[in-house]
Design an enzyme around this catalytic site. Structure first.
Site, PDB file in Angstrom:
ATOM      1  N   ASP A 144      -5.791   3.388   8.197  1.00 18.94           N
ATOM      2  CA  ASP A 144      -4.903   3.332   9.357  1.00 18.94           C
ATOM      3  C   ASP A 144      -3.746   4.292   9.174  1.00 18.94           C
ATOM      4  O   ASP A 144      -3.402   4.668   8.062  1.00 18.94           O
ATOM      5  CB  ASP A 144      -4.270   1.938   9.470  1.00 18.94           C
ATOM      6  N   LYS A 166      -3.858   4.278  14.752  1.00 18.66           N
ATOM      7  CA  LYS A 166      -3.446   4.480  16.132  1.00 18.66           C
ATOM      8  C   LYS A 166      -1.951   4.717  16.195  1.00 18.66           C
ATOM      9  O   LYS A 166      -1.170   4.113  15.465  1.00 18.66           O
ATOM     10  CB  LYS A 166      -3.897   3.279  16.950  1.00 18.66           C
ATOM     11  N   MET A 281       5.901  -5.573  15.364  1.00 25.48           N
ATOM     12  CA  MET A 281       5.438  -4.924  16.607  1.00 25.48           C
ATOM     13  C   MET A 281       6.339  -5.283  17.784  1.00 25.48           C
ATOM     14  O   MET A 281       5.861  -5.450  18.909  1.00 25.48           O
ATOM     15  CB  MET A 281       3.988  -5.347  16.926  1.00 25.48           C
TER      16      MET A 281
HETATM   17  N1  SAH Z   1      -0.525  -5.785   8.218  1.00 20.32           N
HETATM   18  C1  SAH Z   1       0.803  -5.249   8.369  1.00 20.32           C
HETATM   19  C2  SAH Z   1       1.353  -5.463   9.759  1.00 20.32           C
HETATM   20  C3  SAH Z   1       0.525  -4.781  10.844  1.00 20.32           C
HETATM   21  S1  SAH Z   1       1.265  -4.914  12.423  1.00 20.32           S
HETATM   22  C4  SAH Z   1       1.717  -5.863   7.307  1.00 20.32           C
HETATM   23  O1  SAH Z   1       1.374  -6.849   6.652  1.00 20.32           O
HETATM   24  O2  SAH Z   1       2.799  -5.316   7.103  1.00 20.32           O
HETATM   25  C5  SAH Z   1       2.194  -3.420  12.467  1.00 20.32           C
HETATM   26  C6  SAH Z   1       3.660  -3.732  12.393  1.00 20.32           C
HETATM   27  O3  SAH Z   1       4.052  -3.921  11.045  1.00 20.32           O
HETATM   28  C7  SAH Z   1       4.554  -2.639  12.897  1.00 20.32           C
HETATM   29  O4  SAH Z   1       4.653  -2.637  14.311  1.00 20.32           O
HETATM   30  C8  SAH Z   1       5.859  -3.032  12.258  1.00 20.32           C
HETATM   31  O5  SAH Z   1       6.434  -4.137  12.919  1.00 20.32           O
HETATM   32  C9  SAH Z   1       5.378  -3.495  10.893  1.00 20.32           C
HETATM   33  N2  SAH Z   1       5.413  -2.417   9.879  1.00 20.32           N
HETATM   34  C10 SAH Z   1       4.389  -1.973   9.152  1.00 20.32           C
HETATM   35  N3  SAH Z   1       4.788  -1.014   8.294  1.00 20.32           N
HETATM   36  C11 SAH Z   1       6.114  -0.869   8.476  1.00 20.32           C
HETATM   37  C12 SAH Z   1       7.115  -0.046   7.890  1.00 20.32           C
HETATM   38  N4  SAH Z   1       6.843   0.817   6.916  1.00 20.32           N
HETATM   39  N5  SAH Z   1       8.387  -0.174   8.332  1.00 20.32           N
HETATM   40  C13 SAH Z   1       8.705  -1.041   9.307  1.00 20.32           C
HETATM   41  N6  SAH Z   1       7.794  -1.837   9.896  1.00 20.32           N
HETATM   42  C14 SAH Z   1       6.521  -1.766   9.489  1.00 20.32           C
END
Ligand code: SAH
Length: 357
Positions: A144, A166, A281
């Site tokens: 991803d 995406k 998100m």
């Molecule tokens: N599986 C991921 C979350 C996926 S949903 C996890 O456990 O972190 C995607 C969301 O994760 C983004 O919209 C944001 O809210 C958050 N996110 C993921 N990476 C991030 C980062 N480096 N900094 C800030 N938010 C992040």
């Protein structure tokens, strides 16, 4: 001074540091000919401490997104002065060669496996040792955009690399297609790593991929990841729990706002819970989420924060309270990916008491 070739990409897309290359803090890189792998190229350079510019007259959505997050500067091709940068990098020219699927698919081929690897929130340093090991032995990496793209270099040069990420509200690969890629590659007897940001089971659709593999008889295992829900606030000095401040925390998706019927969160219960509320998100829905919580009795003065691009060079955060946080984030130009935190643990580490002089 141009170290052209100190760090270069081989025909298979793998970075090849030359002997003597010892990292690059403060050096400047210019990526020319940005192509479909521009994000991977840029993240690999950022992880080595370089400042990155991209030379293009027609930035595509990917380049605009990188620039919007402050990760790169875009320069026109005519203005790109090669002698003013330390390293000139041609974007990785394309995907690794397509596998010769036909030759590998026979009735007697044993199934390979799928490893769902949570990559942590963006930098290779937050990938687990087990995750790194899975990458080192991978035949295929399906990844991803929010995965730690710099970690792709851990995979063998010969591994097939399949981007399925995406851009928020942009192009994406349907989940059914991703499932099919995982299943078909592993049924060819190959070790497939599904590399994601954070943890695969926190809004990562890891469960759906697990079920698709299980239904196809493909062995599947999980390497948990450091979730952004906890790590990104932590990187900004915000604990999600703190003794005597909150009894716990809850993580909700802001992918659709509280007014959307698809959002089934019980906001009244959340407002009354006393828990720290972490929203993933939720950049575009934060205002409506805040309003809904206030309507249900959570004080508008409750501390709140938004932290964007956690663990990346462009990490930034905004603090405020429940009533002001959405506008403050908007004003600061905060965009996805970002984590919002609502609750009294925001700011709890700011109250440092100094002892007697
Ligand atoms: N599986 C991921 C979350 C996926 S949903 C996890 O456990 O972190 C995607 C969301 O994760 C983004 O919209 C944001 O809210 C958050 N996110 C993921 N990476 C991030 C980062 N480096 N900094 C800030 N938010 C992040």
């Amino acid at each position: 001074m141009t170290h052209d070739g100190a760090l270069t990409s081989g025909p298979d897309g793998r970075w090849l540091p030359l002997p003597g290359w010892r990292g690059a803090d403060g050096l400047r890189a210019l990526v020319t000919h940005p192509g479909p792998l521009v994000s991977e190229t840029v993240h690999a350079l950022l992880e080595r401490g370089l400042e990155v510019s991209v030379a293009t007259d027609t930035p595509d959505a990917e380049v605009r997104d990188l620039a919007g997050r402050g990760l790169v500067t875009v320069v026109p091709t005519t203005g790109a002065e090669l002698d003013q940068v330390d390293l000139v990098v041609r974007d990785r020219a394309g995907l690794a060669p397509e596998e010769t699927a036909a030759s590998l698919t026979t009735a007697s081929t044993p199934p390979g496996e799928v490893v769902l690897v949570g990559g942590g929130p963006g930098s290779t340093g937050l990938l687990t040792l087990d995750g790194a090991e899975a990458l080192r032995t991978a035949d295929v990496v399906v990844y991803d955009r929010l995965a730690p793209l710099g970690a792709l270099d851990l995979a063998p040069a010969s591994a097939e690399r399949v981007p399925v990420g995406k851009i928020p509200r942009g192009e994406f690969t349907p989940q059914e297609v991703i499932n099919e890629v995982l299943v078909s590659r592993s049924l060819q007897g190959r070790r497939v790593v599904r590399l994601k940001g954070g943890d695969s089971f926190v809004f990562g659709r890891g469960g759906e991929e697990w079920l698709a593999c299980a239904a196809a008889g493909v062995p599947v295992r999980v390497v948990p990841g450091v979730t952004s829900a906890v790590a990104v606030p932590g990187l900004a000095g915000i604990p999600v729990t703190h003794r005597d401040v909150t009894p716990g925390f809850v993580v909700v998706s802001g992918h659709v706002g509280p007014d959307d019927p698809r959002n089934t969160v019980d906001w009244a219960a959340l407002a009354a819970s006393g828990l720290t509320i972490v929203v993933l998100m939720g950049v575009s829905t934060l205002g409506s989420i805040a309003r809904r919580l206030v309507e249900h009795g959570l004080p508008g003065t409750t501390p709140a924060a938004v932290v964007a691009d956690g663990a990346m060079p462009s990490q930034r955060s905004v603090r405020g309270d429940l009533l002001t946080i959405a506008a403050a984030a908007d004003e600061a130009g905060i965009c996805a990916p970002a984590v919002a935190v609502i609750g009294r643990t925001v700011g709890v580490l700011d109250q440092v008491e100094t002892g007697p002089a």
